[in-house]
Design a protein around this motif. Structure first.
Motif, PDB file in Angstrom:
ATOM      1  N   PRO A  30       0.824  -1.214   0.000  1.00 31.67           N
ATOM      2  CA  PRO A  30       0.000   0.000   0.000  1.00 31.67           C
ATOM      3  C   PRO A  30       0.863   1.272   0.000  1.00 31.67           C
ATOM      4  O   PRO A  30       0.517   2.269  -0.634  1.00 31.67           O
ATOM      5  N   GLY A  31       2.002   1.228   0.696  1.00 29.73           N
ATOM      6  CA  GLY A  31       2.911   2.369   0.714  1.00 29.73           C
ATOM      7  C   GLY A  31       3.494   2.653  -0.658  1.00 29.73           C
ATOM      8  O   GLY A  31       3.597   3.807  -1.084  1.00 29.73           O
ATOM      9  N   LEU A  32       3.881   1.608  -1.375  1.00 34.15           N
ATOM     10  CA  LEU A  32       4.385   1.780  -2.741  1.00 34.15           C
ATOM     11  C   LEU A  32       3.293   2.335  -3.655  1.00 34.15           C
ATOM     12  O   LEU A  32       3.563   3.168  -4.524  1.00 34.15           O
ATOM     13  N   ASN A  33       2.065   1.892  -3.432  1.00 35.27           N
ATOM     14  CA  ASN A  33       0.947   2.442  -4.218  1.00 35.27           C
ATOM     15  C   ASN A  33       0.743   3.926  -3.917  1.00 35.27           C
ATOM     16  O   ASN A  33       0.434   4.712  -4.825  1.00 35.27           O
ATOM     17  N   ASP A  34       0.927   4.338  -2.663  1.00 35.93           N
ATOM     18  CA  ASP A  34       0.857   5.758  -2.311  1.00 35.93           C
ATOM     19  C   ASP A  34       1.935   6.539  -3.061  1.00 35.93           C
ATOM     20  O   ASP A  34       1.689   7.641  -3.563  1.00 35.93           O
ATOM     21  N   MET A  35       3.138   5.964  -3.127  1.00 36.50           N
ATOM     22  CA  MET A  35       4.233   6.618  -3.851  1.00 36.50           C
ATOM     23  C   MET A  35       3.874   6.778  -5.326  1.00 36.50           C
ATOM     24  O   MET A  35       4.108   7.841  -5.915  1.00 36.50           O
ATOM     25  N   ARG A  36       3.318   5.745  -5.910  1.00 37.71           N
ATOM     26  CA  ARG A  36       2.918   5.808  -7.321  1.00 37.71           C
ATOM     27  C   ARG A  36       1.857   6.899  -7.534  1.00 37.71           C
ATOM     28  O   ARG A  36       1.918   7.652  -8.510  1.00 37.71           O
ATOM     29  N   ARG A  37       0.896   6.991  -6.621  1.00 37.98           N
ATOM     30  CA  ARG A  37      -0.135   8.035  -6.738  1.00 37.98           C
ATOM     31  C   ARG A  37       0.481   9.430  -6.627  1.00 37.98           C
ATOM     32  O   ARG A  37       0.095  10.342  -7.350  1.00 37.98           O
ATOM     33  N   ASN A  38       1.436   9.598  -5.713  1.00 35.71           N
ATOM     34  CA  ASN A  38       2.113  10.891  -5.599  1.00 35.71           C
ATOM     35  C   ASN A  38       2.855  11.227  -6.880  1.00 35.71           C
ATOM     36  O   ASN A  38       2.788  12.364  -7.372  1.00 35.71           O
ATOM     37  N   ILE A  39       3.548  10.245  -7.425  1.00 37.36           N
ATOM     38  CA  ILE A  39       4.263  10.471  -8.684  1.00 37.36           C
ATOM     39  C   ILE A  39       3.286  10.855  -9.782  1.00 37.36           C
ATOM     40  O   ILE A  39       3.531  11.810 -10.543  1.00 37.36           O
ATOM     41  N   ASP A  40       2.173  10.155  -9.875  1.00 34.09           N
ATOM     42  CA  ASP A  40       1.167  10.490 -10.890  1.00 34.09           C
ATOM     43  C   ASP A  40       0.645  11.915 -10.706  1.00 34.09           C
ATOM     44  O   ASP A  40       0.414  12.628 -11.685  1.00 34.09           O
ATOM     45  N   ALA A  41       0.457  12.336  -9.466  1.00 34.18           N
ATOM     46  CA  ALA A  41      -0.036  13.692  -9.202  1.00 34.18           C
ATOM     47  C   ALA A  41       0.999  14.748  -9.571  1.00 34.18           C
ATOM     48  O   ALA A  41       0.649  15.812 -10.086  1.00 34.18           O
ATOM     49  N   TRP A  42       2.277  14.470  -9.312  1.00 32.43           N
ATOM     50  CA  TRP A  42       3.340  15.437  -9.608  1.00 32.43           C
ATOM     51  C   TRP A  42       3.808  15.390 -11.056  1.00 32.43           C
ATOM     52  O   TRP A  42       4.406  16.354 -11.540  1.00 32.43           O
ATOM     53  N   TRP A  43       3.564  14.283 -11.729  1.00 28.64           N
ATOM     54  CA  TRP A  43       4.164  14.074 -13.037  1.00 28.64           C
ATOM     55  C   TRP A  43       3.842  15.166 -14.065  1.00 28.64           C
ATOM     56  O   TRP A  43       4.748  15.587 -14.790  1.00 28.64           O
ATOM     57  N   PRO A  44       2.614  15.669 -14.153  1.00 28.32           N
ATOM     58  CA  PRO A  44       2.373  16.753 -15.114  1.00 28.32           C
ATOM     59  C   PRO A  44       3.279  17.961 -14.865  1.00 28.32           C
ATOM     60  O   PRO A  44       3.735  18.610 -15.813  1.00 28.32           O
ATOM     61  N   PHE A  45       3.572  18.254 -13.613  1.00 21.96           N
ATOM     62  CA  PHE A  45       4.465  19.379 -13.286  1.00 21.96           C
ATOM     63  C   PHE A  45       5.907  19.058 -13.671  1.00 21.96           C
ATOM     64  O   PHE A  45       6.644  19.931 -14.138  1.00 21.96           O
ATOM     65  N   VAL A  46       6.312  17.811 -13.470  1.00 18.81           N
ATOM     66  CA  VAL A  46       7.653  17.378 -13.868  1.00 18.81           C
ATOM     67  C   VAL A  46       7.799  17.530 -15.376  1.00 18.81           C
ATOM     68  O   VAL A  46       8.799  18.073 -15.863  1.00 18.81           O
TER      69      VAL A  46
END
Length: 147
Positions: free
Chosen positions: A10-26
């Motif tokens: 579940p923690g890795l899934n949280d990381m993936r969700r954070n990456i998805d949220a930040w990715w457009p800005f990246v």
């Protein structure tokens, strides 16, 4: 948080969700992802390590980790401007307490201390800050040599 509470998947899934949220800005060229909680910053800076075997996220995680910055890293270059704001503040007795995770987890040292020096603010290390708060010692006795 869940990753550190022994809920790795579940923690890795949280990381993936954070990456998805930040990715457009990246993709738009953001210069930094500023994390204002040092414990979380340690983890975000390690996303590349945690997701290195995930073929869909390994590269994205590496890039996000490379962009992660603690707030003190972002403020440090503007210490003089920060000093002007502090001087105009109605607060006259202020001290900064650097979190252990900032110094030991992220290995970010010196930025906050330099900002405090430029702003003429006392800088305390954790044991001294706790002792002074409990004993109500004057700020001038805070120990600066620990850092």
């Amino acid at each position: 948080m869940r990753y550190h509470l022994d809920e790795q998947e579940p923690g890795l899934n949280d990381m993936r969700r954070n990456i998805d949220a930040w990715w457009p800005f990246v993709e738009q060229g953001v210069e930094a992802i500023v994390i204002n909680a040092s414990g979380c910053g340690v983890t975000v800076k390690e996303y590349g390590h945690y997701l290195k075997h995930d073929t869909d996220y390994a590269e994205k995680a590496r890039r996000v980790s490379g962009l992660a910055r603690d707030l003190s890293e972002v403020l440090a270059p503007g210490a003089q401007s920060l000093a002007e704001l502090v001087a105009a503040s109605p607060l006259k007795r202020v001290a900064y307490h650097p979190p252990c995770t900032l110094q030991h987890g992220q290995k970010v040292r010196g930025h906050a201390k330099n900002c405090c020096k430029v702003c003429d603010l006392p800088f305390s290390c954790p044991p001294t800050a706790t002792f002074a708060a409990v004993r109500q010692a004057p700020i001038r006795y805070y120990n600066l040599s620990c850092l």
